[in-house]
Scaffold this motif. Structure first.
Motif, mmCIF file in Angstrom:
data_model
loop_
_atom_site.group_PDB
_atom_site.id
_atom_site.type_symbol
_atom_site.label_atom_id
_atom_site.label_comp_id
_atom_site.label_asym_id
_atom_site.label_seq_id
_atom_site.Cartn_x
_atom_site.Cartn_y
_atom_site.Cartn_z
ATOM 1 N N TYR A 7 22.215 -101.014 10.611
ATOM 2 C CA TYR A 7 22.311 -100.181 10.136
ATOM 3 C C TYR A 7 23.700 -100.289 10.232
ATOM 4 C CZ TYR A 7 18.407 -96.785 8.769
ATOM 5 O OH TYR A 7 17.885 -96.027 8.314
ATOM 6 N N ARG A 8 24.442 -100.358 8.928
ATOM 7 C CA ARG A 8 26.166 -100.338 8.991
ATOM 8 C C ARG A 8 26.763 -99.173 8.668
ATOM 9 N NH1 ARG A 8 28.913 -104.864 10.212
ATOM 10 N NH2 ARG A 8 31.142 -104.417 10.608
ATOM 11 N N HIS A 9 27.924 -99.416 9.895
ATOM 12 C CA HIS A 9 28.571 -97.412 9.116
ATOM 13 C C HIS A 9 29.807 -97.666 8.920
ATOM 14 C CE1 HIS A 9 28.995 -93.140 11.549
ATOM 15 N NE2 HIS A 9 28.928 -93.141 10.213
ATOM 16 N N TYR A 10 30.316 -96.731 7.347
ATOM 17 C CA TYR A 10 31.084 -97.292 6.554
ATOM 18 C C TYR A 10 32.582 -95.792 6.258
ATOM 19 C CZ TYR A 10 30.033 -101.651 4.620
ATOM 20 O OH TYR A 10 28.919 -102.876 4.593
ATOM 21 N N VAL A 11 33.481 -96.048 6.474
ATOM 22 C CA VAL A 11 34.609 -94.977 6.233
ATOM 23 C C VAL A 11 35.068 -95.787 5.023
ATOM 24 C CG1 VAL A 11 34.451 -93.048 8.197
ATOM 25 C CG2 VAL A 11 35.739 -95.287 7.883
ATOM 26 N N ALA A 12 35.491 -95.017 3.701
ATOM 27 C CA ALA A 12 36.062 -95.379 2.440
ATOM 28 C C ALA A 12 37.072 -94.734 2.259
ATOM 29 C CB ALA A 12 34.880 -96.139 1.645
ATOM 30 N N SER A 13 37.760 -94.905 1.265
ATOM 31 C CA SER A 13 39.164 -94.195 -0.036
ATOM 32 C C SER A 13 39.223 -95.307 -1.186
ATOM 33 C CB SER A 13 40.251 -94.212 0.838
ATOM 34 O OG SER A 13 41.021 -93.801 -0.123
ATOM 35 N N THR A 14 38.790 -94.376 -2.151
ATOM 36 C CA THR A 14 38.696 -94.825 -3.437
ATOM 37 C C THR A 14 40.076 -93.950 -4.029
ATOM 38 O OG1 THR A 14 36.934 -95.830 -3.637
ATOM 39 C CG2 THR A 14 37.585 -94.956 -5.727
ATOM 40 N N ALA A 15 40.852 -94.707 -5.315
ATOM 41 C CA ALA A 15 41.564 -94.302 -5.721
ATOM 42 C C ALA A 15 41.677 -95.046 -6.974
ATOM 43 C CB ALA A 15 42.751 -94.297 -5.147
ATOM 44 N N GLU A 16 41.935 -94.165 -8.604
ATOM 45 C CA GLU A 16 41.883 -94.491 -10.004
ATOM 46 C C GLU A 16 43.216 -94.871 -10.296
ATOM 47 O OE1 GLU A 16 41.727 -94.404 -14.253
ATOM 48 O OE2 GLU A 16 42.815 -92.915 -13.468
ATOM 49 N N ARG A 17 43.114 -96.328 -11.286
ATOM 50 C CA ARG A 17 44.248 -96.262 -11.677
ATOM 51 C C ARG A 17 44.069 -97.598 -13.027
ATOM 52 N NH1 ARG A 17 49.431 -99.067 -8.005
ATOM 53 N NH2 ARG A 17 47.217 -100.974 -7.728
ATOM 54 N N GLU A 18 44.659 -96.851 -14.062
ATOM 55 C CA GLU A 18 44.050 -97.616 -15.688
ATOM 56 C C GLU A 18 43.210 -97.931 -15.151
ATOM 57 O OE1 GLU A 18 48.874 -99.948 -15.971
ATOM 58 O OE2 GLU A 18 47.578 -101.065 -14.268
ATOM 59 N N GLY A 19 42.480 -97.027 -16.025
ATOM 60 C CA GLY A 19 40.538 -97.367 -15.963
ATOM 61 C C GLY A 19 40.084 -97.949 -14.891
ATOM 62 N N TYR A 20 40.456 -98.247 -13.660
ATOM 63 C CA TYR A 20 39.406 -99.338 -12.941
ATOM 64 C C TYR A 20 39.983 -98.135 -10.946
ATOM 65 C CZ TYR A 20 39.710 -103.390 -16.029
ATOM 66 O OH TYR A 20 39.361 -104.423 -16.530
ATOM 67 N N LEU A 21 38.423 -98.658 -10.580
ATOM 68 C CA LEU A 21 38.330 -97.342 -9.007
ATOM 69 C C LEU A 21 39.275 -99.169 -7.923
ATOM 70 C CD1 LEU A 21 35.487 -95.748 -9.924
ATOM 71 C CD2 LEU A 21 37.567 -94.774 -9.902
ATOM 72 N N TYR A 22 40.440 -98.452 -7.464
ATOM 73 C CA TYR A 22 40.597 -99.488 -6.101
ATOM 74 C C TYR A 22 39.979 -98.320 -4.905
ATOM 75 C CZ TYR A 22 44.243 -101.296 -9.003
ATOM 76 O OH TYR A 22 45.221 -102.301 -10.236
ATOM 77 N N SER A 23 38.555 -99.271 -3.664
ATOM 78 C CA SER A 23 38.405 -98.575 -3.339
ATOM 79 C C SER A 23 38.512 -99.903 -1.513
ATOM 80 C CB SER A 23 37.149 -99.377 -3.131
ATOM 81 O OG SER A 23 36.910 -98.070 -4.112
ATOM 82 N N LEU A 24 39.507 -99.243 -0.915
ATOM 83 C CA LEU A 24 38.618 -99.801 0.840
ATOM 84 C C LEU A 24 37.822 -99.198 1.867
ATOM 85 C CD1 LEU A 24 41.613 -100.401 3.250
ATOM 86 C CD2 LEU A 24 40.205 -99.325 3.841
ATOM 87 N N SER A 25 37.422 -100.238 1.940
ATOM 88 C CA SER A 25 36.026 -99.430 2.920
ATOM 89 C C SER A 25 36.416 -100.329 4.345
ATOM 90 C CB SER A 25 34.523 -100.043 2.232
ATOM 91 O OG SER A 25 34.407 -101.160 2.175
ATOM 92 N N ALA A 26 35.852 -99.867 5.512
ATOM 93 C CA ALA A 26 35.840 -99.555 6.665
ATOM 94 C C ALA A 26 34.662 -99.489 7.495
ATOM 95 C CB ALA A 26 37.396 -99.489 7.490
ATOM 96 N N SER A 27 33.979 -100.838 8.174
ATOM 97 C CA SER A 27 32.837 -100.530 8.500
ATOM 98 C C SER A 27 32.960 -101.171 9.948
ATOM 99 C CB SER A 27 31.808 -101.161 7.840
ATOM 100 O OG SER A 27 32.141 -102.195 7.948
ATOM 101 N N THR A 28 31.828 -100.888 10.814
ATOM 102 C CA THR A 28 30.950 -101.734 11.987
ATOM 103 C C THR A 28 29.820 -101.033 12.298
ATOM 104 O OG1 THR A 28 31.602 -101.885 14.216
ATOM 105 C CG2 THR A 28 31.540 -99.808 13.203
ATOM 106 N N LEU A 29 29.043 -101.613 13.278
ATOM 107 C CA LEU A 29 27.553 -100.954 13.273
ATOM 108 C C LEU A 29 27.570 -100.051 14.352
ATOM 109 C CD1 LEU A 29 26.401 -104.346 15.039
ATOM 110 C CD2 LEU A 29 26.010 -103.956 12.948
ATOM 111 N N SER A 30 26.758 -99.200 13.884
ATOM 112 C CA SER A 30 26.331 -98.059 14.318
ATOM 113 C C SER A 30 26.320 -97.516 15.282
ATOM 114 C CB SER A 30 24.928 -97.350 13.876
ATOM 115 O OG SER A 30 24.760 -97.187 12.560
#
Length: 279
Positions: A219-242
């Motif tokens: 498994y990879r463990h992720y954390v992420a943040s998403t924001a919306e602008r002009e009808g599109y989702l901007y998402s940052l994700s960061a991950s490492t092995l569990s």
């Protein structure tokens, strides 16, 4: 949302005592929520759950601050897509340097690498640390109306935003529901920062088994943040092995917490501009 930078205002010993106190209170509250019907049956369950969730958040926050207290961060600013975030580069007290490589330099949405066959969600920048098995990526794509039916983003639930992003995040030719089954969302919440809504979520993604990979590594463990602008989702994700989450997780959480959309400059290229232009 509180940021881990508030740790600089408190000595470490104070933070440790505070964390211990919060941990003790959280344990007592958890025990109380189990046996509350035996003592105060009239107490609303929703109130117990609310306080329980709030205390869980702050315990995790302070724990992350303590774990990431000594980290040195640097910032990335992408003027093409108008966002910024910070990422760890060094742990001075441990004489540890991260080995980041910019695998994908910031580029416009139209020329970015797709994450699924329908090319809705695309990676606009990415950096990896192969040695320490870390990945930080930023993707852009339209909302999936299967989960986000309303055009009013203030009505969107964090779990629905997470499902919308994850449903398009697959290289397999499968349905949205099948893509989602590859991921397991552990937590999701929203926060308003400087008038902008950000949705935060944490999830696991099953890896394909290999001869060298042990069960704990699948498994990879992720954390992420998403924001919306002009009808599109901007998402940052960061991950490492569990198995590396205890050590690297608090640092990746700082990166996700730092993600912000920026006011567009003359270099900004909106995703809807020439969406199928690949040059």
């Amino acid at each position: 949302m509180l940021q881990c930078c508030f740790k600089t205002h408190f000595p470490k010993r104070v933070m440790e005592k505070g964390f211990a106190a919060l941990g003790s209170f959280f344990f007592a509250l958890h025990t109380f929520s189990i046996f509350r019907y035996m003592f105060i049956p009239s107490l609303p369950l929703s109130l117990v759950h609310l306080v329980h969730d709030e205390m869980t958040y702050y315990v995790k926050l302070i724990a992350g601050c303590l774990a990431a207290e000594d980290v040195r961060m640097t910032s990335l600013v992408d003027e093409i897509n108008a966002y910024t975030y910070s990422y760890p580069v060094e742990l001075p007290s441990k004489k540890f340097l991260f080995k980041w490589v910019e695998s994908r330099k910031p580029e416009r949405y139209s020329s970015a690498a797709p994450l699924s066959p329908d090319a809705r969600l695309r990676i606009v920048s990415e950096r990896v640390d192969i040695v320490d098995n870390l990945i930080i990526s930023v993707s852009i794509g339209p909302p999936n109306v299967q989960f986000l039916k309303s055009k009013d983003k203030k009505t969107w639930a964090a779990k629905d935003v997470a499902d919308s992003v994850l449903s398009d995040k697959s290289a397999l030719r499968v349905t949205s529901s099948q893509r989602m089954s590859e991921s397991s969302v552990l937590d999701a919440h929203a926060s308003e920062i400087d008038g902008e809504l950000y949705w935060y979520y944490e999830y696991l993604v099953r890896k394909s088994p290999t001869k060298s990979a042990q069960e704990a590594n699948l498994y990879r463990h992720y954390v992420a943040s998403t924001a919306e602008r002009e009808g599109y989702l901007y998402s940052l994700s960061a991950s490492t092995l569990s198995k590396e989450w205890t050590k690297m997780g608090p640092l990746l959480e700082q990166t996700v917490a730092s993600f912000r959309l920026l006011p567009p400059t003359d270099n900004y290229v909106p995703p809807y501009k020439d969406p199928w232009r690949f040059w």
